[in-house]
Design a protein around this motif. Structure first.
Motif, short mmCIF file in Angstrom:
data_model
loop_
_atom_site.label_atom_id
_atom_site.label_comp_id
_atom_site.label_asym_id
_atom_site.label_seq_id
_atom_site.Cartn_x
_atom_site.Cartn_y
_atom_site.Cartn_z
N PHE A 37 38.03 2.75 53.37
CA PHE A 37 38.69 3.72 52.50
C PHE A 37 37.77 3.97 51.31
CE2 PHE A 37 41.94 1.20 54.60
CZ PHE A 37 42.80 2.16 55.13
N ILE A 38 37.53 5.23 50.99
CA ILE A 38 36.69 5.54 49.82
C ILE A 38 37.56 6.03 48.67
CG2 ILE A 38 34.81 6.99 48.94
CD1 ILE A 38 33.57 6.93 51.72
N SER A 39 38.20 7.20 48.85
CA SER A 39 39.13 7.72 47.84
C SER A 39 40.38 8.21 48.56
CB SER A 39 38.48 8.86 47.03
OG SER A 39 37.39 8.38 46.30
N PHE A 40 41.05 7.32 49.23
CA PHE A 40 42.19 7.65 50.08
C PHE A 40 43.45 7.71 49.22
CE2 PHE A 40 45.74 6.58 52.81
CZ PHE A 40 45.47 7.27 53.99
N LYS A 41 44.19 8.84 49.32
CA LYS A 41 45.43 8.97 48.54
C LYS A 41 46.56 8.27 49.28
CE LYS A 41 44.44 12.74 45.44
NZ LYS A 41 44.98 13.89 44.70
N LEU A 42 46.83 7.05 48.85
CA LEU A 42 47.89 6.23 49.45
C LEU A 42 49.27 6.80 49.11
CD1 LEU A 42 48.61 3.55 50.95
CD2 LEU A 42 48.54 2.43 48.72
N VAL A 43 49.40 7.29 47.89
CA VAL A 43 50.60 7.99 47.45
C VAL A 43 50.16 9.35 46.93
CG1 VAL A 43 52.57 8.01 45.87
CG2 VAL A 43 51.79 5.84 46.85
N LYS A 44 50.81 10.41 47.41
CA LYS A 44 50.45 11.76 46.97
C LYS A 44 51.70 12.46 46.49
CE LYS A 44 47.69 15.70 48.48
NZ LYS A 44 46.95 16.30 49.61
N ASP A 45 51.68 12.91 45.26
CA ASP A 45 52.85 13.56 44.65
C ASP A 45 54.09 12.66 44.75
OD1 ASP A 45 51.35 15.84 44.04
OD2 ASP A 45 51.68 16.66 46.04
N GLY A 46 53.87 11.35 44.61
CA GLY A 46 54.98 10.41 44.60
C GLY A 46 55.45 9.98 45.97
N VAL A 47 54.79 10.43 47.06
CA VAL A 47 55.22 10.10 48.43
C VAL A 47 54.21 9.16 49.06
CG1 VAL A 47 55.80 11.01 50.70
CG2 VAL A 47 56.38 12.32 48.64
N PHE A 48 54.69 8.01 49.56
CA PHE A 48 53.82 7.04 50.24
C PHE A 48 53.37 7.62 51.58
CE2 PHE A 48 52.99 3.20 52.79
CZ PHE A 48 52.21 2.46 51.91
N GLN A 49 52.06 7.70 51.79
CA GLN A 49 51.51 8.37 52.98
C GLN A 49 51.39 7.37 54.14
OE1 GLN A 49 50.69 11.90 52.71
NE2 GLN A 49 51.99 11.42 50.94
N GLU A 50 52.56 6.97 54.69
CA GLU A 50 52.56 5.89 55.68
C GLU A 50 51.82 6.27 56.96
OE1 GLU A 50 55.62 2.98 58.12
OE2 GLU A 50 56.17 3.74 56.15
N GLU A 51 52.07 7.45 57.49
CA GLU A 51 51.43 7.82 58.76
C GLU A 51 49.92 7.87 58.61
OE1 GLU A 51 52.48 8.04 61.87
OE2 GLU A 51 54.30 7.19 60.98
N ALA A 52 49.45 8.44 57.50
CA ALA A 52 48.01 8.57 57.30
C ALA A 52 47.34 7.21 57.14
CB ALA A 52 47.73 9.43 56.06
#
Length: 1286
Positions: free
Chosen positions: A884-899
């Protein structure tokens, strides 16, 4: 023991402390006598006996000569707490003893957990073991494993103990040779013996046979580990047995001496002693392992029985501040126990109240260092004591309170000065503060106005209060509680001066001070119950088929408890028993001792209660989640029986009916400056009196300060209840105030610590929850580190690189509601399993982040070539797992589980690799890291709301500047001693050089660390990302500074670091790096210390060992020898420098994994010779019981750890595989190899280098005087040790 309406005779409750002995006496008339006398005085022999003599003499009106035994016929009972055991342990004045241990483990207790106690101390000072001699005995029990494939095990005798653990006798006990060894030890005058045989907790037969032989031969005291502490884990059980054999004879000698002061040796008088668990026990049953907290335990019982019921059952924080230590504890209707705790370097495995010693009390020394006000941990001790004691002592908290007018010398006894006949000296303290004020003025420079004595003293009191609030926050939050919802129960001689300020800082609304607060430990003894505890190990799942066996164990233990209490005279009506199960989720180490109180039996529980619901409820409170589908395992069954003596002592006061009498008015200094402060005597106040602050209330044994905005009133029993008013925060500007700087230093650290507590509570993996392999940190808007906790060496400063990379890489794409995940080495990562989660902190009206918070945790697996993502032979980064380099784990307050799920499984697309093998744990731990960051945001925004953004950011910069000042001072000192330029070189085993040239500017206090000339990137995994080198450099700078400094961006501000691109220290983005984190980091440290001439090389390796198959996997790092220094020998068998990982206990290892640990001992002769010898490495032999794959990732197998100034190098390590067919194979430094049942892996770790020429004449470099400090203890101390043991 039936209760009576009043005393039939004299009742004595006595707390014999290190300095003072407190006596609470209840006379037949009902009159209460309170007495405080010195514990050591040439005028009398024994202080408790003298206290009893004085009370009897005065009450009976008969002269009782000191040289004649006292008539005890009028005494109803005596109850005592004593520090005899603690002092003997601290001062190493116990009984001479020998240890009998299973062959192959003679050094097991020397090695212990293999972690060093203070990660930045190059001289690894570990208290010595308690035994003088070790006798190895031939015998061996191993756990029975049905799927074991080890040849011959099917014919070994099988032992079934009551615990449910099945053992096999691999080697029968051989007593004939042992007899001669025991006789030899006896001939040396050693008559006390501790016995530790592996797995004796489950089957004590071998230990019992050894004990019988020893007693037959004439040993006076024998402590069997299975008898003293029947719990799994050999190391703490062995320590406990040694402590018992070391201390119990001392206790028995004291008891004989005490009895000797009375006629008929107190045969007819019940004499009870307080144990560490808060229960009383008959004098004859009082033993060393249960006596460590005998004194402080009385204080906890005292406030539990008074404050808690008087405050409507509200939870209570106990705050016991004396002259030499400050203890913090908690009570919320039940005593909080720990079942393993460390005192004076010895782990005791026995129930103990969780009493946390967190500071040095009124004797805490005061310093001004590099712009910071520093309080403790050094202590003035009882001698010489504070400056005001007139014995040449240093400045302390007590001196500060005296100079502020909060202590009134006229109300203190005249026991100070060389002749112990003078009052406290305010002038001496004031002169010392004037000198301190001048020192501060010199540091700050001309524009700053000179500070008064009072301003400096007040500053130190405020910093001391903040320092004591930090552990109270940690103690409450560790178990999921809010400190502000507690009452502060204050006792001890010094606590009353600080109670209001501490309660206010913590948001508490009430302080409760008992009328006997100055002697509350003695008073608690009078209220305590007699306790009988029994415990047995267990290894059963908590499930219906096993309920009958659990119920039988509980019933048997209850019968034992009741029988023992009946023998002491208690009726059945006075006896209460409570059953506990020591429960944990299978596959975890986090066990909770649970009672079914409040959880009655159900159709699906055992008849003793619904322990499953009790366990899951408490687990949810403490850790924030449960694991519904995971079986629960019972480790131990425990029953606690109490015999209640129903003593009622408190009598209501009558109202006075008139205003309180004013004793005097004094001038006392507060935040507002000097205020006219009325003084009252507690003995003259009635229950109808209310005292508004400011005021001082004086008792015979303590002084209580009621601060402005607070109001004190007396309860109907004569206790003081203070309502704490909220204070308006003073406006704070951005300009530097040294006091605020020190307070902010604690606040910033507290943010990182509280983030860590949330992460540990909510994570699910063993690595984070139990091994505590994580760091949390706060960063400024530029990504510069402000504070981080804990101080894991390989994480120091590394996260700063990660945060600053994200600022550069994402720029405007970093928005509120985003959380970033990163682990790539080019983005400041250390190695791939260390996943860093970063959250920006926004503030209304400011477009860019005003702070950042981040948490880095080691994930057990993120895919790659091998399980554990630590492959010994990786050649590229993609073989080591998900990136992971700059992976958005949470985007706009939503946890990006699938990604993130897809990214963690992506390594499976690489030939020969797998995706994450622990995906569920990865996702849970990442959520826990997000939650920890959220806690950090709440705390930092709360600080901004309190003080304003400009002030908080200004003090962030001031804190960083403070660390910079400390490092600049160190570099100037180095230049003055060693010159402006030094250089050094060392190599990896493959010959790759690491070169360093340091140029120091003595005027600026700056330096250039130039690693030019270091070797190129290697075709392997020993490449170290740039962040690793920076971490190693910060670690070395902190070690060389030699004192606590904020470890932040400022440490590197005076330092320019030059690392050539494409080198082993800054490899290409595709390079494999897993070995750089665990091996090359150690070599970087070696090179830095070699350049500065600080000490010889330590082992220079972490000795990474992994084994496993498709069903099981295990990873460990193993200790070696520490390097010697200019005035110290290297410690043997310890982790050094960039790691401090604890090793798995031998019994746990063998229970959970298909191996037998055959040897674990020091490797004699491996330390380098020298005037000061290097530490020895260790030999560790693993016998495999199944087909597995063994992997080793090691260094220093070819090149030896260097010696210094004529000292010899340490021995290199060696990795051998002893095949069951008789072949011996040298595995080399890095390999993976299949192993079969019967094969043995023999690991020999490197020794440390020696310092100085062997046999050299002349005085060595004078060692610095070791600072006197308080002895830390309690769950907070254990947690910090565990954090630093990574």
């Amino acid at each position: 023991m039936a209760a009576a309406s009043g005393p039939r005779g004299f009742q004595f409750a006595i707390d014999r402390g290190g300095t003072f002995t407190d006596v609470f006496a209840r006379c037949p008339s009902g009159r209460v006598r309170v007495l405080k006398l010195l514990s050591e005085d040439p005028g009398y022999g024994d202080a408790p006996t003298e206290g009893i003599r004085r009370v009897l003499e005065e009450e009976l009106g008969v002269r009782l000569p000191r040289d004649q035994p006292l008539d005890a016929s009028g005494i109803e009972w005596i109850r005592m707490g004593t520090t005899v055991a603690t002092n003997a342990l601290l001062e190493r004045r116990g009984e001479r003893l020998a240890l009998v241990v299973t062959r192959g483990f003679r050094d097991l207790l020397h090695i212990g957990s293999q972690a060093r106690p203070h990660i930045f101390d190059l001289e690894v000072a570990v208290p010595e073991v308690l035994y003088e001699e070790v006798i190895e005995v031939d015998e061996r029990l191993i756990p029975h494993q049905p799927d074991c494939r080890l040849p011959g095990t099917e014919t070994l005798p099988l032992l079934e103990g009551p615990s449910g653990v099945s053992l096999q006798v691999q080697r029968p006990l051989e007593l004939s040779g042992l007899r001669g060894e025991l006789e030899r030890v006896l001939s040396r005058g050693i008559t006390s013996l501790a016995v530790l045989l592996l797995h004796s907790y489950a089957w004590p037969g071998h230990e019992e046979q050894v004990g019988a032989l020893a007693r037959e031969l004439g040993f006076q005291h024998v402590s069997l580990s299975s008898g003293v502490s029947g719990m799994v884990r050999a190391v703490p059980r062995g320590y406990t047995a040694c402590a018992d054999a070391y201390l119990t004879p001392c206790i028995h000698r004291y008891l004989r001496s005490f009895r000797g002061g009375f006629q008929h040796h107190l045969r007819e008088v019940p004499v009870l002693f307080m144990r560490s668990d808060g229960g009383l026990t008959p004098m004859d049953h009082f033993s060393g392992a249960r006596a460590i907290l005998s004194g402080p335990a009385g204080g906890v019982v005292g406030y539990a029985r008074t404050t808690h019921p008087h405050q409507g059952g509200q939870p209570v924080i106990g705050f016991d501040m004396g002259g030499t230590s400050t203890d913090v504890s908690r009570y919320a209707g039940e005593y909080e126990h720990v079942f393993e705790a460390t005192t004076a370097g010895v782990s005791i495995q026995a129930p103990q109240l969780d009493i946390n010693t967190v500071a040095a009390g009124g004797g805490s020394r005061l310093f001004f260092r590099s712009g910071l006000y520093v309080v403790g941990p050094e202590s003035a001790g009882a001698h010489p004591g504070p400056a005001c004691y007139r014995k040449g002592g240093p400045l302390t908290v007590t001196d500060a309170n005296l100079c502020l007018g909060r202590l009134l010398p006229d109300y203190f006894p005249r026991i100070f000065g060389p002749g112990e006949d003078q009052p406290l000296c305010q002038e001496t303290a004031a002169r010392a503060f004037q000198e301190m004020a001048a020192q501060i003025q010199t540091f700050q420079g001309a524009p700053h106005p000179a500070l008064s004595v009072e301003e400096v003293a007040m500053g130190f009191v405020r910093v001391a209060n903040e320092a004591m609030c930090r552990p109270i926050r940690a103690l409450t939050q560790a178990r999921g509680h809010d400190a502000s919802r507690h009452v502060l129960a204050c006792f001890g001689g010094a606590g009353g001066q600080h109670a209001c300020a501490i309660a206010r800082t913590l948001g508490m609304s009430r302080v409760f001070i008992h009328k006997y607060s100055g002697i509350l430990s003695a008073f608690g003894l009078a209220l305590a119950d007699v306790v009988q505890e029994v415990q047995t190990p267990c290894a059963l799942r908590y499930e219906p088929p096993n309920f009958p066996r659990l119920e039988q164990s509980i019933a048997r233990l209850e019968r034992d408890c009741r029988g023992a209490l009946r023998e002491q005279g208690f009726s059945d009506a006075q006896i209460h028993t409570e059953a506990f199960l020591h429960l944990r989720y299978e596959g975890t180490d986090c066990a909770l001792m649970c009672s079914a109180k409040g959880h009655p039996p159900t159709p699906t529980s055992c008849q003793a209660g619904d322990f499953q619901t009790a366990f899951t409820s408490r687990y949810l409170v403490e850790f924030g989640f449960t694991i519904p589908d995971r079986p629960v395992v019972v480790d131990d069954v425990r029953v606690r029986g109490t015999g209640s003596s129903s003593v009622t002592i408190e009598t209501p006061l009558a109202p006075r009916g008139k205003p309180p009498r004013l004793e005097m008015v004094t001038r006392c200094y507060f935040e507002e400056g000097y205020l006219e402060t009325p003084v009252f005597l507690l003995e003259e106040l009635g229950c109808d009196h209310t005292i508004p602050g400011p005021a001082i209330i004086i008792d015979k044994n303590s002084t209580i300060v009621v601060e402005p905005g607070c109001t004190a009133s007396l309860t109907q029993f004569g206790d003081i209840c203070i309502v704490v008013g909220s204070s308006c925060p003073q406006p704070l500007g951005p300009q530097l105030d040294p006091v605020q700087l020190s307070i902010f230093s604690h606040r910033f650290m507290s943010i990182a610590e509280q983030m860590g507590r949330i992460l540990q509570r909510t994570a699910i993996s063993t690595n984070i929850k139990e091994r505590l392999d994580f760091s949390c940190a706060l960063f400024g808007p530029d990504g510069g580190l402000v504070s981080n906790a804990p101080h894991i060496p390989v994480h120091l400063g590394a996260m700063q690189e990660t945060v600053q990379f994200q600022i550069r890489n994402l720029g405007e794409d970093l928005r509120e509601g985003d959380v970033i995940l990163s682990n790539h080495p080019c983005a400041g990562g250390s190695h791939l399993p260390d996943l860093t989660v970063i959250t920006p902190v926004f503030w209304p009206g400011v477009p860019k982040p005003v702070f950042f918070v981040a948490s880095r945790g080691h994930h057990a697996d993120i895919g790659g070539v091998t399980p554990g993502s630590m492959p010994p032979h990786s050649r590229s980064l993609q073989e080591e797992g998900a990136v992971f380099i700059s992976f958005k784990l949470v985007k706009d307050g939503v946890f990006q589980e699938e990604a993130v799920r897809e990214a963690l499984l992506a390594p499976g697309r690489v030939p020969g690799c797998s995706g994450s093998r622990t995906l569920g744990d990865n996702l849970s731990d990442l959520r826990a890291q997000v939650a920890a960051n959220q806690k950090g945001i709440q705390l930092v925004t709360g600080l901004i709301r309190l003080h304003g953004l400009p002030a908080v950011q200004a003090y962030m910069a001031h804190i960083q500047a403070n660390a910079e000042v400390a490092v600049r001072e160190m570099l100037r000192g180095f230049a003055a001693r060693w010159g402006r330029e030094v250089e050094a070189e060392d190599s990896m085993d493959d010959g790759t050089p690491i070169r360093l040239r340091v140029q120091v500017d003595p005027q600026e206090g700056s330096a250039v660390f130039d690693f030019s000339g270091s070797g190129p990137e290697v075709y392997g995994n020993c490449n170290a990302p740039r962040a690793i080198t920076l971490s190693a450099l910060i670690y070395c700078l902190r070690c060389m500074v030699g004192q606590d400094i904020p470890l932040n961006q400022g440490c590197l501000a005076p330092v320019q670091v030059v690392i050539p691109k494409g080198s082993i220290l800054d490899p290409s983005p595709e390079a494999a790096v897993v070995g750089g984190n665990v091996l090359t980091s150690q070599r970087v440290v070696d090179v830095i210390f070699k350049a500065f001439g600080v000490c010889a090389a330590s082992q220079g390796c972490m000795n990474n060992v992994t084994f496993g198959n498709e069903r099981v996997g295990y990873y460990e790092t193993v200790a070696g020898g520490a390097g010697a220094g200019p005035h110290w020998e290297g410690r043997s068998g310890v982790h050094t420098h960039m790691t401090n990982t604890r090793i798995t206990d031998p019994e746990i290892l063998e229970l959970r994994y298909p191996v037998v640990l055959q040897r674990f001992e020091l490797r004699r002769g491996s330390g380098g010779a020298g005037r000061f010898r290097g530490g020895e490495g260790v030999t560790r032999e693993l016998l495999f019981r199944q087909d597995m794959v063994l992997s080793v990732l090691t260094e220093r197998r070819t090149l030896r750890p260097y010696g210094m100034q004529g000292g010899s190098p340490g021995a290199p390590g060696l990795n051998l595989l002893l095949r069951r067919d008789g072949r011996t194979i040298n595995l080399g430094a890095k390999t993976s190899v299949p192993v079969e049942p019967g094969d043995v892996f023999c690991l020999q770790t490197p020794g440390g280098g020696g310092f100085g020429t062997p046999g050299e004449e002349g005085d060595p470099q004078e060692p610095p005087e070791p600072p006197r400090s308080f002895a830390e203890r309690g769950s907070l101390f254990e947690y910090r040790r565990a954090q630093e043991g990574v």
